[in-house]
Design an enzyme around this catalytic site. Structure first.
Site, short mmCIF file in Angstrom:
data_model
loop_
_atom_site.label_atom_id
_atom_site.label_comp_id
_atom_site.label_asym_id
_atom_site.label_seq_id
_atom_site.Cartn_x
_atom_site.Cartn_y
_atom_site.Cartn_z
N CYS A 175 -7.70 -6.84 7.26
CA CYS A 175 -7.98 -8.02 6.42
C CYS A 175 -8.65 -9.09 7.28
O CYS A 175 -8.31 -10.27 7.22
CB CYS A 175 -6.71 -8.55 5.76
SG CYS A 175 -5.42 -9.03 6.93
N LYS B 215 0.84 -1.21 0.00
CA LYS B 215 0.00 0.00 0.00
C LYS B 215 0.87 1.26 0.00
O LYS B 215 0.52 2.27 -0.61
CB LYS B 215 -0.95 -0.02 1.20
CG LYS B 215 -1.93 -1.21 1.15
CD LYS B 215 -2.83 -1.29 2.37
CE LYS B 215 -3.65 -2.56 2.38
NZ LYS B 215 -2.86 -3.76 2.69
#
Length: 474
Positions: A373, A248
């Site tokens: 997640c 990211k």
């Protein structure tokens, strides 16, 4: 249709998850039977891989079309000339999707067997070959060049070096051994390469081991959504609070056209090294990575530190990503989780500590994106409800692109608030059977819809800081 058993969990963890997915709000809306069906479907999906391999193009070094063409040539070689479509995601222009072919049910099991650890098995289901350290056991007669059936020891019960194993094992496909049993278990520490090259995996995915490493980053679809939701702009100062391995972070820098400053923190030195390696590999110069604990990233005194290094002054970042440490219960495939209830529930306090620091480091008018997640209510919607109460300066914001579903009921958030969240829930779609014939006939829009739905479990919330927190601090 499931080909693997549903994810194996400790009974107390299974009950904890079930309570979350069958809370009063959900049961009163869906009914008990439908809520239970959805939960069981989710457990089944978690043990299977997503239906697409997702790669993000490093747009800093190449155009999406150019990289797509190079990848197409590579896949032709890997799949022996068989044509597999590569789709550009319509809402994530830098993301390419490759369908996973499987489950393939007519693979003949061999007499010669190798047992691999559960983590290695999960990687095989997503396109990896078997590396020597992942091999737990092999048939006593296994030689280099043998065709071998590979199984995953999902419960972790097989003894290292065993010649046979009769415990719970799940068939992953066939491969060709690159080393003999004797070489694999010789105890030589430098034996780390490919031990079994997978030739007939149950799920056929491309291998990305050293494939276009400067141009592609292997990343789950929802993880690729996060940086787009953050929407970093050139020239801004951005903080990625828990950044390893840097997927990211590098995405943020690429979206900013490498103009500005991206600060990446992680408290594990080896992980910080990995962030720096990835930034170098992808040619990104705006990233500065530090080995530092995000919970201590706020500068509390006026003693002058080193300019631009942690800890940081309050309200000094334009945007902050908190991709928080979490229980990881949304990862796929995951056939067994041995964690205790104490371990699964241990993350909420840490996430709140990090979140509190993030709010204080964010400029008024700045954007904070929180993601995990995992699938638990406690680490996702409950954290949003807590944040909105604890920090009146925060407002939930609409997300662009909105690819996941809305948030899950049960944390006393309003329907309007739930619509502003993104929860990627793999149970919303049936597990597909994909073969080369069905790919030829499939419509692109149907494949994109499947890719959006049949991915890992994930959660994203986006906040705007409406006013300064400094004057309200004691």
């Amino acid at each position: 249709m499931p080909v693997f058993p549903k994810i194996s969990l400790r009974p107390e963890v299974a009950n904890y998850l079930k309570e979350g997915f069958m809370n009063k709000e959900i049961v009163s809306t869906l009914g008990k039977q439908e809520a239970e069906r959805k939960f069981e479907t989710l457990l089944n999906h978690l043990s299977h891989p997503p239906s697409f391999t997702t790669v993000r193009v490093n747009t800093h070094l190449g155009s999406v079309q150019h990289v797509k063409n190079m990848l197409s040539d590579e896949l032709q070689k890997q799949f022996n000339g068989l044509s597999v479509p590569i789709l550009q995601h319509p809402d994530l222009q830098d993301v390419l999707l490759i369908p996973v072919v499987g489950p393939r049910k007519n693979i003949k099991k061999q007499q010669c067997e190798a047992i691999v650890g559960a983590q290695c098995g999960n990687a095989v289901l997503r396109g990896a070959h078997v590396y020597v350290p992942g091999i737990v056991s092999a048939s006593k007669f296994m030689k280099a060049g043998d065709v071998v059936s590979v199984y995953s020891d999902i419960k972790g019960k097989c003894k290292k070096g065993a010649k046979e194993f009769d415990g719970t094992k799940v068939f992953l496909g066939n491969g060709i051994s690159e080393s003999s049993r004797k070489e694999i278990f010789s105890g030589l520490p430098d034996l780390k390469g490919v031990g079994i090259r997978m030739t007939e995996p149950v799920y056929l995915s491309p291998s990305f081991d050293n494939v276009l490493p400067n141009y592609l980053f292997l990343q789950n679809l929802p993880s690729s959504v996060v940086a787009h939701v953050l929407d970093p702009q050139p020239g801004e100062r951005i903080l990625d609070m828990c950044a390893a391995p840097g997927g990211k972070t590098t995405h943020i820098a690429a979206l900013m056209r490498d103009q500005g400053e991206v600060i990446a923190l992680d408290k594990v030195a080896n992980k910080v090294k990995k962030i720096k390696q990835n930034a170098l590999l992808l040619g990104l110069n705006s990233i500065r990575a530090f080995c530092f604990d995000g919970t201590k990233a706020l500068k509390l005194d006026t003693v002058k530190g080193i300019e631009g290094e942690p800890p940081f002054l309050p309200e000094s970042f334009d945007r902050i990503l908190l991709d928080a440490p979490c229980s990881g219960m949304g990862q796929r495939p995951n056939m067994a989780c041995a964690w205790t209830l104490k371990e699964v529930t241990s993350y909420q306090p840490l996430q709140r500590k990090l979140f509190t620091v993030a709010v204080k480091l964010l400029k008024p008018g700045g954007v904070l994106v929180y993601s995990t997640c995992t699938i638990t209510l406690a680490e996702n919607e409950e954290q949003v409800a807590w944040a909105l109460t604890a920090f009146p300066c925060l407002q939930l914001q609409p997300q662009e692109p909105q690819i996941g579903g809305e948030g899950m009921m049960g944390a006393s958030l309003s329907f309007e608030q739930l619509k502003l969240l993104q929860r990627f829930d793999p149970s919303v779609v049936a597990l597909p059977d994909t073969d080369f014939d069905s790919l030829r006939d499939a419509r692109v829009e149907d494949m994109i819809r499947l890719a959006n739905q049949d991915c890992i479990g994930f959660f994203i919330a986006k906040f705007l800081k409406c006013k300064s927190t400094q004057e309200t601090d004691p």
